[in-house]
Design a protein around this motif. Sequence first.
Motif, PDB file in Angstrom:
ATOM      1  N   LEU A  78      35.480  33.088  40.671  1.00  0.00           N
ATOM      2  CA  LEU A  78      36.979  33.678  40.170  1.00  0.00           C
ATOM      3  C   LEU A  78      36.650  35.191  39.296  1.00  0.00           C
ATOM      4  O   LEU A  78      35.225  35.746  38.933  1.00  0.00           O
ATOM      5  CB  LEU A  78      37.097  32.733  38.459  1.00  0.00           C
ATOM      6  N   ILE A  79      37.296  36.049  39.442  1.00  0.00           N
ATOM      7  CA  ILE A  79      37.565  36.710  38.704  1.00  0.00           C
ATOM      8  C   ILE A  79      36.877  36.775  37.165  1.00  0.00           C
ATOM      9  O   ILE A  79      37.390  36.228  36.556  1.00  0.00           O
ATOM     10  CB  ILE A  79      38.678  37.709  39.145  1.00  0.00           C
ATOM     11  N   LEU A  80      35.495  37.670  36.846  1.00  0.00           N
ATOM     12  CA  LEU A  80      35.133  37.892  35.738  1.00  0.00           C
ATOM     13  C   LEU A  80      35.783  38.602  34.571  1.00  0.00           C
ATOM     14  O   LEU A  80      35.717  40.075  34.563  1.00  0.00           O
ATOM     15  CB  LEU A  80      33.438  37.923  35.673  1.00  0.00           C
ATOM     16  N   THR A  81      36.881  38.405  33.711  1.00  0.00           N
ATOM     17  CA  THR A  81      37.211  38.612  32.948  1.00  0.00           C
ATOM     18  C   THR A  81      36.801  37.985  31.762  1.00  0.00           C
ATOM     19  O   THR A  81      36.047  37.953  31.622  1.00  0.00           O
ATOM     20  CB  THR A  81      39.119  38.099  33.077  1.00  0.00           C
ATOM     21  N   PRO A  82      37.283  39.400  30.614  1.00  0.00           N
ATOM     22  CA  PRO A  82      36.517  38.671  29.036  1.00  0.00           C
ATOM     23  C   PRO A  82      37.075  37.487  28.510  1.00  0.00           C
ATOM     24  O   PRO A  82      35.902  36.339  28.083  1.00  0.00           O
ATOM     25  CB  PRO A  82      36.974  39.523  28.495  1.00  0.00           C
TER      26      PRO A  82
END
Length: 147
Positions: free
Chosen positions: A31-35
């Motif tokens: 998954l896209i690593l967002t905060p």
Amino acid sequence: MELLNLPTFDYKLKKNDGKLYIFDELRKKYLILTPEEWVRQHFVHYLIKQHQYPKSLIKLESGLQYNQLQKRTDIQVFDRNGSLFMIVECKAPFVALNQGVFEQIAQYNQVLRSPYLTITNGMTQFCCQTNWETQSIHFLENIPILP
């Protein structure tokens, strides 16, 4: 990513097209690593490793309908009978856990009716128990033990 006030774990990262991804062990995909995803992955591992919540009883990003709007919870935990036990709302580390965040999860709970609610930004967490008979909540010192 920022160091959180949660135990670290052996996470897997990869970069693709200039974007950083983290592997989600529950959904078995990157998954896209967002905060916020950073906090969600840490909190899931915290529930599994520190509190012995079985992976099979945790569901991520589950949809619900609230006031004719499609919403989603970050984390749902079920008890061993398959009943909803706790919902968790994750925020980025720089997002304050204020009344607005609590109201968001409380609105979701009007539909879901979970006995426990938790909000976290990876730095701080608050957990409460709901009492549907008295329409009240009680804040807890710790995450509840899964029966």
